[in-house]
Write an enzyme that holds these catalytic residues in place. Structure first.
Site, PDB file in Angstrom:
ATOM      1  N   ARG B 199       8.850 -31.165 -31.639  1.00 23.02           N
ATOM      2  CA  ARG B 199       8.883 -31.170 -30.179  1.00 23.02           C
ATOM      3  C   ARG B 199      10.081 -31.995 -29.721  1.00 23.02           C
ATOM      4  O   ARG B 199      10.664 -32.743 -30.508  1.00 23.02           O
ATOM      5  CB  ARG B 199       7.594 -31.750 -29.582  1.00 23.02           C
ATOM      6  CG  ARG B 199       7.430 -33.244 -29.798  1.00 23.02           C
ATOM      7  CD  ARG B 199       6.093 -33.727 -29.279  1.00 23.02           C
ATOM      8  NE  ARG B 199       6.046 -33.763 -27.823  1.00 23.02           N
ATOM      9  CZ  ARG B 199       6.319 -34.855 -27.094  1.00 23.02           C
ATOM     10  NH1 ARG B 199       6.663 -35.976 -27.668  1.00 23.02           N
ATOM     11  NH2 ARG B 199       6.245 -34.821 -25.783  1.00 23.02           N
ATOM     12  N   GLU B 241      14.835 -37.028 -27.832  1.00 27.68           N
ATOM     13  CA  GLU B 241      14.280 -37.319 -29.154  1.00 27.68           C
ATOM     14  C   GLU B 241      13.739 -36.024 -29.740  1.00 27.68           C
ATOM     15  O   GLU B 241      12.834 -35.421 -29.169  1.00 27.68           O
ATOM     16  CB  GLU B 241      13.128 -38.323 -29.047  1.00 27.68           C
ATOM     17  CG  GLU B 241      13.566 -39.702 -28.615  1.00 27.68           C
ATOM     18  CD  GLU B 241      12.428 -40.712 -28.649  1.00 27.68           C
ATOM     19  OE1 GLU B 241      11.265 -40.307 -28.878  1.00 27.68           O
ATOM     20  OE2 GLU B 241      12.704 -41.902 -28.449  1.00 27.68           O
ATOM     21  N   TYR B 292       7.847 -44.697 -15.363  1.00 31.92           N
ATOM     22  CA  TYR B 292       7.562 -44.962 -16.769  1.00 31.92           C
ATOM     23  C   TYR B 292       8.801 -44.734 -17.630  1.00 31.92           C
ATOM     24  O   TYR B 292       9.113 -45.510 -18.529  1.00 31.92           O
ATOM     25  CB  TYR B 292       6.402 -44.094 -17.268  1.00 31.92           C
ATOM     26  CG  TYR B 292       6.170 -44.319 -18.743  1.00 31.92           C
ATOM     27  CD1 TYR B 292       5.560 -45.491 -19.181  1.00 31.92           C
ATOM     28  CD2 TYR B 292       6.613 -43.412 -19.694  1.00 31.92           C
ATOM     29  CE1 TYR B 292       5.396 -45.742 -20.529  1.00 31.92           C
ATOM     30  CE2 TYR B 292       6.449 -43.653 -21.038  1.00 31.92           C
ATOM     31  CZ  TYR B 292       5.836 -44.812 -21.454  1.00 31.92           C
ATOM     32  OH  TYR B 292       5.693 -45.065 -22.784  1.00 31.92           O
ATOM     33  N   LYS B 293       9.533 -43.662 -17.339  1.00 35.54           N
ATOM     34  CA  LYS B 293      10.722 -43.354 -18.126  1.00 35.54           C
ATOM     35  C   LYS B 293      11.895 -44.263 -17.770  1.00 35.54           C
ATOM     36  O   LYS B 293      12.926 -44.240 -18.444  1.00 35.54           O
ATOM     37  CB  LYS B 293      11.117 -41.880 -17.961  1.00 35.54           C
ATOM     38  CG  LYS B 293      10.172 -40.920 -18.719  1.00 35.54           C
ATOM     39  CD  LYS B 293      10.623 -39.480 -18.573  1.00 35.54           C
ATOM     40  CE  LYS B 293       9.727 -38.487 -19.310  1.00 35.54           C
ATOM     41  NZ  LYS B 293       9.944 -38.452 -20.767  1.00 35.54           N
TER      42      LYS B 293
END
Lengths: 161, 315
Positions: B199, B241, B292-293
């Site tokens: 993913r 990622e 959050y990011k």
């Protein structure tokens, strides 16, 4: 151990639980001595702890100690009782309200302590300003601290939760 | 279009982003990827490990067997998929691994810890660009049991070691809505040997930095305050990622590899479709995700930058 007396200390937070425990102990036909540690009776914390120390020091062998109080009061009483010679198995300690927390500094990876209710603290090892998060590690019994930095004239916390 | 833009694993497939279990089967089933940044990133990894080892490497003692399985999987794949750069010769348990990029040859008896300069996971991690995480599967749960994590997206391996999958992800807001955290964990626990998954996760970084640990946030976090519409193209980077999940057949551990890619918004915008897609996602994204990011403070500057770039392209 042969219990000759149940000695109780409790404060406003612990009083309901303490009273029902006192009633149980009273039925055991053993002496019960109970002290209420209220803010009214002891406006000064150090006078209160002095009184507790005096009382604990005067106990004879066979006294079982029960403390039902806020964590911040429970911790110094536990320490005091241990100094005076009470073993862990001669004590029942029940804490109420918010507990002081271990806070892990991600910078130096060492532990500091936050008093109950403190949202921000300074790492006592490296001086980094940390905000106490709700992220908890059972392995470390600690909460993760996130660095707080100045940002556009205000303070910015790394991650809010 | 330059080479960075040509090979960047742009992750957004629609104009809308929420957390989901977006794994797909990994084909070909290769855990690692060698990119032109190899030398630079391996040097950075090794420097970080030398300076502050416990910040970037942690393991529980029962992981040793699984660590050797990772050594086997990765060295075999390096030699098979990148034969010009790597070589592996096995004579019984006597292994000779050659890394032509770092000009190193390692000789060891497979399974003998004393033959390696450090723990097996730590050793093999120094030859690949990926971060490597080992998750133990026992008592119906997944545990973070070991990892070499040099390029974390703002999480602390030293703190999180030993946590269950759900505990580990508890800081992500609303990740537990509809039990998504438990569904993802259950999905991972069903992964079988020989059937790896992949993913892509993404974020934005102010500054070009792979090692964004919470331990140095007071340094790299300052960049967030410097972003403007004018400098966003150079300063802000998309961080992707590529995360792969392998079941290790002998120890039954899960190996989780993370390859982190960075691209500046200026480079990314050479692909107009990507710029338009990112703009659409940022315009719609709820605050709880952008906070959050970590890009909430400068999100509007990025939106204005991307809008301007797309407007200029239309003129």
């Amino acid at each position: 151990m042969n219990v000759r007396k149940y000695l109780f200390f409790f404060d406003a937070l612990g009083q309901n639980a303490a009273r029902s425990r006192i009633n149980e102990c009273a039925r055991a036909n053993t002496a019960v001595e109970a002290h209420e540690l209220t803010d009214e009776a002891f406006p000064d914390r150090s006078a209160l702890l002095q009184q507790v120390r005096k009382c604990l020091s005067a106990q004879k062998i066979g006294t079982f100690l029960h403390v039902y109080a806020a964590w911040e009061l429970l911790q110094p009483i536990r320490q005091m009782a241990a100094e005076i010679g009470f073993a862990e198995k001669e004590m029942e300690l029940v804490g109420f309200g918010e507990k002081a927390k271990n806070v892990f500094c991600p910078g130096c990876q060492k532990m500091s302590t936050a008093a109950a209710g403190d949202a921000v603290l300074i790492c006592r090892h490296c001086g980094l300003k940390l905000s106490v998060s709700s992220h908890y590690s059972r392995r470390l019994d600690a909460y993760l601290g996130y660095a707080v930095i100045p940002y556009n004239g205000k303070e910015s916390i790394n991650r809010r939760s | 279009m330059n080479s960075v833009t040509a090979r960047f694993p742009f992750p957004l497939k629609e104009d809308y982003y929420r957390y989901s279990n977006n794994s797909v089967l990994l084909d070909p089933p290769v855990a690692i990827e060698i990119t032109p940044e190899y030398q630079e990133e391996i040097e950075l990894k090794r420097r970080l490990l030398a300076e502050n080892h416990s910040q970037f490497y942690q393991s529980l003692s029962h992981t040793l067997e699984a660590q050797w399985e990772v050594v086997q999987l990765l060295l075999e794949q390096l030699a098979e998929y990148y034969p010009e750069q790597f070589d592996l010769v096995r004579k019984g348990d006597f292994w000779t691994f050659t890394n032509r990029l770092t000009k190193e040859t390692e000789r060891f008896i497979f399974g003998r810890a004393a033959d390696l300069p450090c723990e097996p996971l730590d050793f093999v991690g120094r030859h690949v660009q990926e971060d490597l995480i080992l998750m133990g599967h026992r008592d119906g749960d997944l545990y973070l049991d070991a990892g070499q994590l040099c390029f974390p997206s703002n999480w602390s391996l030293a703190f999180d070691l030993g946590m269950t999958f759900v505990e580990l992800h508890s800081p992500i807001p609303r990740f537990s809505d509809n039990n998504l955290d438990k569904k993802v964990r259950d999905f991972i626990m069903r992964i079988e040997p020989g059937t790896p998954w992949v993913r892509r996760n993404w974020g934005l970084n102010a500054g070009r930095r792979l090692d964004t640990t919470p331990g140095t946030f007071h340094i790299w976090g300052q960049e967030r305050g410097k972003v403007t519409e004018e400098n966003a193209g150079e300063l802000v980077h998309m961080r992707v990622e590529v995360q792969k999940l392998f079941r290790l057949p002998r120890s039954y551990f899960i190996l989780f590899t993370i390859h982190t890619h960075l691209i500046s918004l200026k480079e990314l915008s050479q692909n107009r479709e990507w710029a338009a897609r990112l703009l659409a996602v940022l315009t719609e994204i709820p605050d709880f995700i952008s906070e959050y990011k970590g890009f909430h403070p400068y999100k509007d500057s990025v939106i204005r930058y991307l809008s301007r770039v797309l407007d200029e392209a239309r003129e």
